[in-house]
Design a protein around this motif. Structure first.
Motif, mmCIF file in Angstrom:
data_model
loop_
_atom_site.group_PDB
_atom_site.id
_atom_site.type_symbol
_atom_site.label_atom_id
_atom_site.label_comp_id
_atom_site.label_asym_id
_atom_site.label_seq_id
_atom_site.Cartn_x
_atom_site.Cartn_y
_atom_site.Cartn_z
ATOM 1 N N LEU A 40 0.837 -1.208 0.000
ATOM 2 C CA LEU A 40 0.000 0.000 0.000
ATOM 3 C C LEU A 40 0.869 1.254 0.000
ATOM 4 O O LEU A 40 0.592 2.218 -0.701
ATOM 5 C CB LEU A 40 -0.893 0.035 1.242
ATOM 6 N N LYS A 41 1.943 1.194 0.783
ATOM 7 C CA LYS A 41 2.878 2.337 0.830
ATOM 8 C C LYS A 41 3.371 2.644 -0.572
ATOM 9 O O LYS A 41 3.401 3.780 -1.016
ATOM 10 C CB LYS A 41 4.101 1.962 1.684
ATOM 11 N N GLN A 42 3.759 1.573 -1.251
ATOM 12 C CA GLN A 42 4.302 1.706 -2.601
ATOM 13 C C GLN A 42 3.251 2.333 -3.537
ATOM 14 O O GLN A 42 3.570 3.193 -4.351
ATOM 15 C CB GLN A 42 4.693 0.294 -3.094
ATOM 16 N N ALA A 43 1.972 1.890 -3.386
ATOM 17 C CA ALA A 43 0.894 2.406 -4.242
ATOM 18 C C ALA A 43 0.680 3.902 -3.973
ATOM 19 O O ALA A 43 0.512 4.693 -4.910
ATOM 20 C CB ALA A 43 -0.396 1.630 -3.980
ATOM 21 N N VAL A 44 0.722 4.293 -2.710
ATOM 22 C CA VAL A 44 0.533 5.714 -2.364
ATOM 23 C C VAL A 44 1.660 6.544 -2.996
ATOM 24 O O VAL A 44 1.428 7.573 -3.629
ATOM 25 C CB VAL A 44 0.534 5.925 -0.823
ATOM 26 N N MET A 45 2.891 6.036 -2.859
ATOM 27 C CA MET A 45 4.041 6.793 -3.385
ATOM 28 C C MET A 45 3.991 6.893 -4.916
ATOM 29 O O MET A 45 4.355 7.906 -5.499
ATOM 30 C CB MET A 45 5.371 6.150 -2.941
ATOM 31 N N THR A 46 3.516 5.813 -5.559
ATOM 32 C CA THR A 46 3.390 5.842 -7.027
ATOM 33 C C THR A 46 2.422 6.961 -7.424
ATOM 34 O O THR A 46 2.672 7.706 -8.377
ATOM 35 C CB THR A 46 2.826 4.488 -7.543
ATOM 36 N N ASP A 47 1.319 7.074 -6.687
ATOM 37 C CA ASP A 47 0.332 8.125 -6.989
ATOM 38 C C ASP A 47 0.963 9.516 -6.859
ATOM 39 O O ASP A 47 0.731 10.393 -7.690
ATOM 40 C CB ASP A 47 -0.860 8.048 -6.019
ATOM 41 N N LEU A 48 1.777 9.688 -5.807
ATOM 42 C CA LEU A 48 2.388 11.009 -5.581
ATOM 43 C C LEU A 48 3.369 11.363 -6.699
ATOM 44 O O LEU A 48 3.386 12.493 -7.205
ATOM 45 C CB LEU A 48 3.132 11.035 -4.234
ATOM 46 N N VAL A 49 4.169 10.357 -7.086
ATOM 47 C CA VAL A 49 5.168 10.589 -8.138
ATOM 48 C C VAL A 49 4.461 10.926 -9.456
ATOM 49 O O VAL A 49 4.860 11.846 -10.182
ATOM 50 C CB VAL A 49 6.108 9.360 -8.267
ATOM 51 N N LEU A 50 3.373 10.205 -9.720
ATOM 52 C CA LEU A 50 2.606 10.450 -10.947
ATOM 53 C C LEU A 50 2.014 11.862 -10.940
ATOM 54 O O LEU A 50 2.080 12.594 -11.940
ATOM 55 C CB LEU A 50 1.486 9.402 -11.071
ATOM 56 N N MET A 51 1.476 12.252 -9.802
ATOM 57 C CA MET A 51 0.899 13.605 -9.678
ATOM 58 C C MET A 51 1.932 14.670 -10.022
ATOM 59 O O MET A 51 1.678 15.600 -10.777
ATOM 60 C CB MET A 51 0.493 13.852 -8.218
ATOM 61 N N LYS A 52 3.113 14.503 -9.424
ATOM 62 C CA LYS A 52 4.174 15.500 -9.644
ATOM 63 C C LYS A 52 4.569 15.509 -11.125
ATOM 64 O O LYS A 52 4.783 16.569 -11.718
ATOM 65 C CB LYS A 52 5.385 15.160 -8.756
ATOM 66 N N PHE A 53 4.638 14.304 -11.705
ATOM 67 C CA PHE A 53 5.040 14.147 -13.103
ATOM 68 C C PHE A 53 4.102 14.909 -14.039
ATOM 69 O O PHE A 53 4.525 15.474 -15.033
ATOM 70 C CB PHE A 53 5.068 12.645 -13.442
ATOM 71 N N VAL A 54 2.796 14.949 -13.685
ATOM 72 C CA VAL A 54 1.843 15.642 -14.576
ATOM 73 C C VAL A 54 1.630 17.098 -14.166
ATOM 74 O O VAL A 54 0.725 17.759 -14.657
ATOM 75 C CB VAL A 54 0.478 14.895 -14.668
ATOM 76 N N GLY A 55 2.444 17.597 -13.224
ATOM 77 C CA GLY A 55 2.416 19.032 -12.939
ATOM 78 C C GLY A 55 1.573 19.462 -11.759
ATOM 79 O O GLY A 55 1.300 20.645 -11.575
ATOM 80 N N ILE A 56 1.151 18.492 -10.942
ATOM 81 C CA ILE A 56 0.430 18.840 -9.706
ATOM 82 C C ILE A 56 1.437 18.668 -8.566
ATOM 83 O O ILE A 56 2.291 17.788 -8.629
ATOM 84 C CB ILE A 56 -0.792 17.903 -9.517
ATOM 85 N N ASN A 57 1.353 19.520 -7.550
ATOM 86 C CA ASN A 57 2.388 19.507 -6.516
ATOM 87 C C ASN A 57 1.926 18.860 -5.207
ATOM 88 O O ASN A 57 1.271 19.504 -4.393
ATOM 89 C CB ASN A 57 2.843 20.945 -6.222
ATOM 90 N N PRO A 58 2.294 17.588 -5.002
ATOM 91 C CA PRO A 58 1.915 16.966 -3.741
ATOM 92 C C PRO A 58 2.887 17.335 -2.611
ATOM 93 O O PRO A 58 4.087 17.512 -2.849
ATOM 94 C CB PRO A 58 2.003 15.465 -4.040
ATOM 95 N N VAL A 59 2.345 17.481 -1.416
ATOM 96 C CA VAL A 59 3.159 17.690 -0.208
ATOM 97 C C VAL A 59 2.663 16.652 0.798
ATOM 98 O O VAL A 59 1.461 16.572 1.048
ATOM 99 C CB VAL A 59 2.932 19.107 0.377
ATOM 100 N N VAL A 60 3.586 15.849 1.313
ATOM 101 C CA VAL A 60 3.173 14.801 2.258
ATOM 102 C C VAL A 60 3.423 15.272 3.689
ATOM 103 O O VAL A 60 4.497 15.784 3.996
ATOM 104 C CB VAL A 60 4.004 13.502 2.042
ATOM 105 N N VAL A 61 2.417 15.113 4.541
ATOM 106 C CA VAL A 61 2.615 15.302 5.978
ATOM 107 C C VAL A 61 2.264 13.950 6.589
ATOM 108 O O VAL A 61 1.157 13.459 6.390
ATOM 109 C CB VAL A 61 1.689 16.410 6.539
ATOM 110 N N HIS A 62 3.227 13.329 7.266
ATOM 111 C CA HIS A 62 2.951 11.965 7.725
ATOM 112 C C HIS A 62 2.781 11.882 9.230
ATOM 113 O O HIS A 62 3.251 12.743 9.981
ATOM 114 C CB HIS A 62 4.070 11.020 7.264
#
Ligand SMILES: Nc1ncnc2c1ncn2[C@@H]1O[C@H](COP(=O)(O)OP(=O)(O)O)[C@@H](O)[C@H]1O
Ligand SMILES: CC(=O)N[C@@H](CCC(=O)OP(=O)(O)O)C(=O)O
Length: 286
Positions: A40-62
């Protein structure tokens, strides 16, 4: 996990959303209960990387509440909570900082391993999160628990603009350099407001706000902030859900467009929420 074909389908559906959210900031609160399983961790991180790749800026607070409790237990220290906040003495604060620091770097490395550029920060870096002592629900002393005093977003803005995905642990700094333990939901809400984020997404271990906690089908898909008090009065919101909803309301009042409480146990829940019409959790709106 999604098959490649399912992922492709989502991407096609995603195009209008990519245009809509291009250049916008999305703050994701990644909670302790939603980070236990490595797939699941890996899936969440894939989503974040994809978001950044298409020009949206994710910020993670854990967060990392369960991991902190686990480490304290190994050290023979019992955990005590007042109104959902961990009573934090000096030794506990040291453990909180160590455990959250480890989680922080793990998340940054996962992002980097997927081709993103994750950078791990704590609220102490460049005074990102300054804090004051917070009292318990009955105004009792609960130690080094912090309330966000101020967010200084300039470091975050710099790293975002340089193409990085910031990963922030909710440790704040007070007078004399004192560390404070801040609940990650509150830290995420304050950061979303300071960054004028478009969205705050809170990942947790439940489908969203349920009308009846024993019935998954009773998911409330959208709720307006004016209707929250009725949910509280009717006893629908309990325990850990109360601060989450409070954080959503604060973020909306602070100018964030929409806030979402999502099931972090569902693979690619962020992708499904941001990039499809379906919207899988609860959206809290003005
Ligand atoms: N109306 C509600 N709908 C869904 N969950 C609720 C509701 N009221 C209380 N909860 C509880 O809130 C919990 C989420 O909060 P918490 O355990 O603090 O999550 P996290 O560890 O992700 O921060 C759920 O697991 C559930 O037990
Ligand atoms: C003051 C306080 O309670 N701080 C939290 C910080 C971590 C956190 O919030 O983690 P989750 O999001 O996983 O619950 C704690 O010590 O557990």
């Amino acid at each position: 996990m999604l098959t490649p074909l399912e992922k492709a389908g989502i991407l096609v559906e995603a195009l209008p959303y990519i245009k809509k959210f291009y250049g916008k900031t999305v703050v994701i609160k990644y909670g302790g209960h939603a980070m236990i399983n490595s797939d699941l961790k890996q899936a969440v991180m894939t989503d974040l990387v994809l978001m950044k790749f298409v020009g949206i800026n994710p910020v993670v607070v854990h967060g990392g509440g369960p991991e902190i409790t686990g480490m304290l237990k190994r050290l023979g220290v019992d955990s005590r909570f007042v109104g959902g906040l961990r009573v934090t003495d000096e030794v506990t604060m040291e453990v909180v900082e160590m455990v959250l620091g480890k989680i922080n770097k793990e998340i940054a490395s996962l992002i980097n391993g997927l081709g993103g550029r994750g950078v791990g920060l704590s609220g102490k870096d460049a005074n990102l999160l300054t804090a004051v002592k917070k009292l318990g629900s009955d105004r009792q002393d609960i130690g080094f628990v912090g309330e966000v005093k101020e967010v200084n977003p300039s470091l975050l803005e710099t790293v975002i603009n340089e193409g990085y995905i910031p990963v922030v642990s909710p440790v704040g700094v007070g007078q004399g350099g004192q560390s404070y333990n801040i609940n990650a939901d509150y830290a995420a809400s304050a950061i979303a407001t300071a960054l004028k984020a478009d969205k705050l997404i809170i990942l947790t271990d439940v489908e969203g706000i349920l009308e009846d906690r024993n019935n998954k089908e009773s998911l409330i898909s959208t709720v307006k902030i004016d209707d929250i008090s009725t949910l509280t009065e009717r006893g629908v919101l309990q325990g850990g859900m109360i601060p989450k909803v409070e954080c959503c309301v604060n973020a909306i009042k602070g100018g964030v467009n929409s806030t979402h409480i999502l099931d972090g146990r569902v693979p690619h829940s962020i992708l499904l929420e941001v990039f499809t019409d379906k919207g899988i959790g609860t959206m809290v709106v003005p």
